[in-house]
Motif scaffolding. Structure first.
Motif, short mmCIF file in Angstrom:
data_model
loop_
_atom_site.label_atom_id
_atom_site.label_comp_id
_atom_site.label_asym_id
_atom_site.label_seq_id
_atom_site.Cartn_x
_atom_site.Cartn_y
_atom_site.Cartn_z
N HIS A 97 -18.91 -5.29 42.84
CA HIS A 97 -18.34 -4.35 41.87
C HIS A 97 -17.76 -3.14 42.60
N ASP A 99 -17.57 1.13 41.68
CA ASP A 99 -18.32 1.99 40.74
C ASP A 99 -17.44 2.54 39.63
N HIS A 247 -18.56 -3.44 46.49
CA HIS A 247 -19.85 -3.51 47.17
C HIS A 247 -20.87 -4.23 46.31
N ARG A 262 -27.71 9.37 44.82
CA ARG A 262 -26.29 9.02 44.72
C ARG A 262 -25.50 10.17 44.12
FE LIG Z 1 -22.41 0.46 42.86
#
Ligand SMILES: [Fe+2]
Length: 271
Positions: A97, A99, A247, A262
């Motif tokens: 995918h 993000d 990723h 994150r």
């Molecule tokens: Fe991700």
């Protein structure tokens, strides 16, 4: 391809961590697509300060994952369980995918800081969709140039668990349309813009033809020559460009603790 997944350590890392290192870090990222700063762990505040030198943080959709002290930082952990139902742990992102493509304005860049990683497990794989586009047969390029795909938070082609949304979060994520080939706003390079987990269908094609096309593009873009495997060490900061990469995490670590901080950075409408 040689720079894809470049690791900076020692002095090279220290230079990029300097308060005035933002421009150099951005340049390195544009070149590499994905890079790692390897060394001692950063505090949440220092990690966020580093991210802000590259861009403006974008709050993570799922409120529950936001850090209490720094709401622009979210905590990605396999201690999370699916809020919907069975109480089982949920490993997010275990299929390919990019993000946040379910937003009309998806995140440009993601930064992860490894707080805690299982030894030798839980690698993250990255695919260079610039290189994949460059190498794609002309026949495929002709089919996808100028063509849009419809992305949904929970698509009909969804393969990876996605967290349950509250009504407020659902209202923020209607279906959106993005080009299958996007041009990088800073480098001008073209790249495949694929999100197998969120693309629902390809505009202007039958579902059958669109599915076959998406399967073919995914298989091509994730060929080994386009992929970098990141083997994590605690303290690693990995930064990637969502505009030209995909990723996925290797879901091989069972219940061993794995926790990341994150930060997502705001992007632009894909064109
Ligand atoms: Fe991700």
């Amino acid at each position: 391809m040689s720079e894809f997944g470049k690791i900076f350590e020692g002095e090279a890392r220290a230079d990029l961590l300097q308060p005035n290192g933002g421009a150099a870090l951005n340049e390195a990222l544009l070149e590499a697509g994905v890079l790692c700063l390897r060394g001692a762990a950063l505090s949440g505040g220092d990690f966020l300060a580093l991210a802000r030198r590259l861009g403006e943080p974008q709050a993570q959709l799922i409120r529950e994952h936001r850090d209490d002290e720094y709401p622009d930082v979210s905590i990605i952990s396999n201690a999370h369980v699916d809020a919907l139902g069975d109480g089982k742990r949920i490993v997010l992102g275990r299929h390919w995918h990019t993000d946040d493509s379910y937003f009309a304005v998806p995140s440009a860049v993601t930064l992860l800081h490894a707080n805690c990683v299982p030894a030798g497990k839980g690698d993250t794989l990255f695919a260079d969709t610039r290189a994949a586009f460059d190498e794609l047969p002309e026949l495929n390029k002709n089919i996808i140039n100028g063509r849009q795909a419809i992305h949904k938070y929970k698509s009909r082609r969804n393969v990876s668990p996605v967290p349950h949304r509250t009504a407020e979060e659902e209202a923020e994520t209607p279906p959106v349309s993005h080009p299958l080939v996007r041009t990088h706003p800073e480098t001008g390079r073209r790249a495949l813009y694929l999100n197998p987990n969120r693309i629902d269908h390809v505009a202007g094609l039958s579902l059958e033809d669109g599915d076959a096309l998406l399967d073919e593009l995914l298989a091509f873009a994730t060929r080994s020559e386009f992929v970098y495997r990141h083997r994590w060490q605690a303290g690693d900061v990995v930064i990637w460009d969502n505009r030209c990469t995909m990723h996925r995490v290797e879901d091989d670590f069972g219940s061993a603790p794995r926790e990341m901080m994150r930060v997502l950075l705001k992007g632009a409408v894909p064109v």
